[in-house]
Design an enzyme around this catalytic site. Structure first.
Site, PDB file in Angstrom:
ATOM      1  N   GLY A 441       0.789  -1.210   0.000  1.00 13.64           N
ATOM      2  CA  GLY A 441       0.000   0.000   0.000  1.00 13.64           C
ATOM      3  C   GLY A 441       0.821   1.259   0.000  1.00 13.64           C
ATOM      4  O   GLY A 441       0.312   2.339  -0.276  1.00 13.64           O
ATOM      5  N   GLY A 443       4.140   1.450  -1.521  1.00  8.74           N
ATOM      6  CA  GLY A 443       5.118   1.562  -2.593  1.00  8.74           C
ATOM      7  C   GLY A 443       5.514   0.206  -3.147  1.00  8.74           C
ATOM      8  O   GLY A 443       4.929  -0.832  -2.822  1.00  8.74           O
ATOM      9  N   THR A 444       6.537   0.208  -4.018  1.00  9.10           N
ATOM     10  CA  THR A 444       7.060  -0.997  -4.672  1.00  9.10           C
ATOM     11  C   THR A 444       8.511  -1.188  -4.251  1.00  9.10           C
ATOM     12  O   THR A 444       9.273  -0.222  -4.153  1.00  9.10           O
ATOM     13  CB  THR A 444       6.974  -0.852  -6.204  1.00  9.10           C
ATOM     14  OG1 THR A 444       5.613  -0.589  -6.558  1.00  9.10           O
ATOM     15  CG2 THR A 444       7.447  -2.110  -6.892  1.00  9.10           C
ATOM     16  N   VAL A 445       8.910  -2.444  -4.013  1.00 12.06           N
ATOM     17  CA  VAL A 445      10.266  -2.755  -3.561  1.00 12.06           C
ATOM     18  C   VAL A 445      10.999  -3.511  -4.670  1.00 12.06           C
ATOM     19  O   VAL A 445      10.488  -4.493  -5.206  1.00 12.06           O
ATOM     20  CB  VAL A 445      10.254  -3.596  -2.262  1.00 12.06           C
ATOM     21  CG1 VAL A 445      11.682  -3.879  -1.813  1.00 12.06           C
ATOM     22  CG2 VAL A 445       9.494  -2.857  -1.171  1.00 12.06           C
ATOM     23  N   LYS A 459      13.052   0.790  -2.001  1.00 18.95           N
ATOM     24  CA  LYS A 459      11.604   1.014  -1.921  1.00 18.95           C
ATOM     25  C   LYS A 459      11.249   2.321  -2.609  1.00 18.95           C
ATOM     26  O   LYS A 459      11.723   3.387  -2.237  1.00 18.95           O
ATOM     27  CB  LYS A 459      11.146   1.059  -0.466  1.00 18.95           C
ATOM     28  CG  LYS A 459       9.636   1.255  -0.319  1.00 18.95           C
ATOM     29  CD  LYS A 459       9.223   1.185   1.134  1.00 18.95           C
ATOM     30  CE  LYS A 459       7.714   1.361   1.270  1.00 18.95           C
ATOM     31  NZ  LYS A 459       7.285   1.322   2.667  1.00 18.95           N
ATOM     32  N   ASP A 556       1.847  -1.435  11.291  1.00 22.93           N
ATOM     33  CA  ASP A 556       1.449  -2.387  10.246  1.00 22.93           C
ATOM     34  C   ASP A 556       2.153  -3.723  10.470  1.00 22.93           C
ATOM     35  O   ASP A 556       2.732  -4.294   9.558  1.00 22.93           O
ATOM     36  CB  ASP A 556       1.783  -1.825   8.864  1.00 22.93           C
ATOM     37  CG  ASP A 556       1.017  -2.560   7.760  1.00 22.93           C
ATOM     38  OD1 ASP A 556       1.467  -2.503   6.603  1.00 22.93           O
ATOM     39  OD2 ASP A 556       0.001  -3.208   8.053  1.00 22.93           O
TER      40      ASP A 556
END
Length: 763
Positions: A441, A443-445, A459, A556
């Site tokens: 939710g 970002g992209t790694v 990230k 989280d």
């Protein structure tokens, strides 16, 4: 203002579609081509009053048969025998009347209109909701709307919209970003949908009713709300005023498949076949230079451009051809004969020869020089703009502030690094999709390799709020100083891009979630490793809560954010939702963030974030380790859908052994398993006061591992009732999409039960 805008848009629709339909063609011979003011072109057809068909294309479902209801003046067309009113039909789309969910209040807050659940079902029809023309929208104040759609393969899609208004003056007109107006995109291929709207009005907040007495939600043509106005809050539009756009196609086969069956192939002469993009089937369109209805034999007919006296395309002599035309000049003249070309001019006798070769060569060399010079200047300007843009992003993202913070912190420069955009671009092979190791939710790694051959995880976050840059920089500085063997280490960041990039150490063995719920044959984790991973994770959270220089609440905690290295050592990761807690505070009022199945119900209800919120989420992870069950599973019954209340119910009913994972039962001793289960139950208390601290949890887990006779210092309080307004099963039935809030300190009303009903609706 709203009604005036609707009338203008509807008038534009009429003009646009009348032009399209002229080119599209008319009805089947012998069949009526209009119902009231609406043109009905073939393959659609009007059914006779006796119910007999024959005017629409056969064998494609109920959707092409049109019922012309003459009880209206003028008559109105409807799809088949249903109640969807047709507003217009084009070559690929059909606009129909909508269904709007709405709720209205009087000035005292009493409900005067309540139609909160609406749906449209297009199954067994040739129609699919357009994903390019429609959006899911919510208009109103202090309201939540939930959208659920299914595609032809019966897959579920969920979307949530939240709209809040602090005051009439704070509304941002022309924007639909959650302040009075919220919108989300519609997935591709949706065949039916259901919308539920819930108001979060409470007795303490009714001020907005003077300028927003109603809230309404719908899926419809979003262009009508591309310029949101505050006046849109004062009234609910009619369903016909906000059409929903449907894509239609013929049959369910592709062009290539349909052409194998000539008797049922719908495209006739002088037309081409094109596969539909959003639903099964295909469309037929006339070749250029032809017109008519390609679905009616013999197909499209040639346009005689030469017969159009007012728009004759030729200055000279016009000769019509199939699909085109030719223009010629009369004898004694020269030119191409077209009005848009050189036309026709009398022949001129040449007196002397013009030096064509020399002039052509000179012009060619001049053009070549200009191209080279322009390219060189363009590259210089582009390089300079790139440098200026990187500098702008560096300052905009707080680069100077971060440099000051790192230089003022002892050892800051050695523990972290500010990477350049080129370094990380090279490390990820220009962010190659094959190097993506995770999406979430926040970002992209990407997996990357630095110039010194170190493996790192990079990230790429979503857009950062510029108002929070200083807080973002402070959090980066704090995280670079976090030093714990069970916390993924932040190596540095890059601020030269529009959104900051964070660089972490790379952990190679996937997530705990993948090992608990294997999908690619990952080996099952032994009981000893499960217990050790739980202890290491609890120790890391204890460090963040109490040993870090400024306490950090993760916010989280879940098995997908616990990474495992090659030795199955736990590493707590993903601090995208984390918050720093000032030393003089024990809780913060925040927007609710978290993951479905792990979210603390007390935090959800009050928006008050405490360290005990992480304790609840860790309790869910403990239950996953014990049971190997998913936190949320639609494969279980509605009462058992959420793992946390399902687990507590099993313990209270002495049915825990039936829920435990086989490996846990075989390898763990009854005392160990029972002790961990009791600890998980205490962590899952609905009231934060009744939960242990993470330090207590760590201590008790170490006792389970090391001590033969367990003595518990934490006893769950079964007598104290929760102060929450709803059951935890209600909380986990809400389809959150990453974040939800009814204001920073507001609470959701008991109408949440309405959304729970949606989750069990029949497909």
């Amino acid at each position: 203002m709203f009604i005036h805008r609707i009338l203008i848009i509807q008038f534009s629709f009429c003009l646009m579609f009348s032009t399209s339909l002229d080119a599209f063609g008319g009805a089947k011979p012998g069949c009526p081509d209009k119902c009231g003011n609406i043109t009905i072109p073939y393959p659609f057809g009007i059914t006779s009053e006796g119910g007999e068909g024959g005017c629409s294309i056969p064998d494609v479902g109920y959707g092409y048969s049109v019922n012309c209801n003459s009880s209206y003046d003028p008559p109105k067309p409807f799809i088949g025998t249903g109640n969807l009113q047709i507003l217009s039909i084009s070559e690929t789309e059909i606009r129909v009347g909508n269904r709007i969910g709405k709720i209205c209040f009087d000035e005292n807050g009493a409900v005067v209109l309540n139609n909160t659940i609406v749906s449209i079902n297009l199954r067994n029809s040739p129609f699919t909701f357009s994903n390019t023309k429609n959006k899911f929208m919510l208009i109103g104040c202090l309201a939540v709307a939930v959208y659920r759609g299914n595609d032809k393969e019966d897959r579920d899609y969920f979307s949530t919209c939240i709209s809040s208004c602090h005051s009439r003056e704070s509304l941002v007109e022309g924007s639909c970003g959650g302040n009075g107006c919220c919108q989300n995109t519609v997935p591709k291929g949706i065949k039916n949908h259901k919308t539920v709207i819930v108001s979060t009005l409470n007795d303490s907040n009714t001020n907005f009713l003077s300028y927003s007495p109603c809230s309404y939600a719908f899926m419809g043509e979003y262009e009508q709300f591309s310029n949101f106005a505050a006046s849109d809050l004062l009234s609910v539009p009619e369903e016909i005023d906000i059409p929903v756009v449907l894509d239609w196609a013929v049959g369910t086969k592709t062009c290539e498949e349909a052409q194998k069956y000539p008797t049922s192939y719908a495209c006739h002469g002088n037309s081409r076949c094109k596969n539909s993009d959003n639903n099964p089937g295909y469309h037929c369109t006339c070749f250029e230079g032809y017109e008519g209805n390609p679905y009616i034999t013999p197909g499209c007919i040639d346009i005689n451009e030469c017969e159009d006296g007012k728009n004759n395309p030729c200055e000279g002599i016009c000769i019509n051809t199939n699909g085109s035309f030719n223009c010629t000049c009369p004898a004694g003249s020269q030119g191409d004969g077209r009005k848009d070309g050189r036309g026709c001019t009398p022949n001129i006798v040449k007196k002397e020869q013009f030096p064509i070769l020399q002039v052509t060569l000179g012009i060619g060399l001049g053009i070549l020089f200009l191209i080279i010079a322009s390219s060189w200047i363009y590259l210089i300007i582009r390089k300079r703009k790139l440098i200026e843009m990187k500098e702008k992003f560096f300052q905009q993202n707080g680069g100077l502030l971060l440099q000051q913070q790192l230089s003022s912190n002892e050892g800051g420069a050695e523990n972290s690094k500010i990477f350049t955009a080129e370094e990380l671009k090279l490390a990820t092979n220009n962010y190659d999709e094959s190097l993506v190791v995770g999406r979430g939710g926040y970002g992209t790694v990407y997996k990357g390799t630095l110039s010194d051959n170190r493996l790192v995880a990079i990230k790429k976050s979503k857009i950062v709020d510029q108002c929070q840059i200083e807080q973002f920089i402070n959090e980066v500085v704090i995280l670079t100083q976090v030093n714990h063997r069970n916390v993924v280490r932040l190596l540095g960041c890059c601020l030269e891009t529009e959104v900051p990039l964070l660089v972490y150490e790379y952990i190679s063995n996937g997530t705990l979630f993948q090992h608990i719920h294997p999908s690619r044959g990952e080996p099952s984790i032994s009981w000893a490793n499960r217990l050790r991973i739980a202890i290491e994770t609890a120790g890391a959270l204890t460090y963040l809560h109490s040993a870090a220089s400024i306490p950090i609440i993760h916010r989280d905690v879940k098995s997908a954010n616990i990474l495992l290295d090659e030795n199955y050592t736990a590493k707590v990761a993903d601090f995208g939702a984390s918050r720093l807690i000032p030393l003089d505070q024990t809780e913060l009022s925040t927007l609710v963030l978290g993951t479905l199945g792990y979210l603390d119900p007390e935090y959800f209800n009050t928006s008050q974030l405490t360290e005990k919120s992480d304790v609840y989420s860790f309790g869910v992870v403990l239950v996953e380790l014990l049971t190997a069950e998913m936190p949320i599973s639609h494969g279980r019954s509605e009462k058992q859908r959420s793992l946390a209340p399902y687990f507590i119910s099993a313990m209270e009913g002495n049915k825990l052994p039936q829920l435990l994972d086989a490996g846990v039962c075989n390898e763990g001793t009854p005392k160990q398993v029972s002790a961990v289960a009791e600890l998980a139950k205490s962590c899952l208390s609905l009231t934060g006061e009744d939960r242990p601290t993470m330090r207590q949890v760590t201590t008790e887990l170490e006792k389970v591992r090391d001590a033969e006779h367990l003595s518990w210092s934490i006893q769950p309080n079964h007598e104290k009732k929760s102060s929450l307004q709803f059951e935890t099963s209600d909380l986990y039935s809400v389809p959150l999409t990453g974040s939800s809030a009814a204001g920073d300190s507001g609470q959701y009303s008991s109408n949440t039960d309405t959304i729970v009903q949606m989750m069990s609706m029949p497909r």
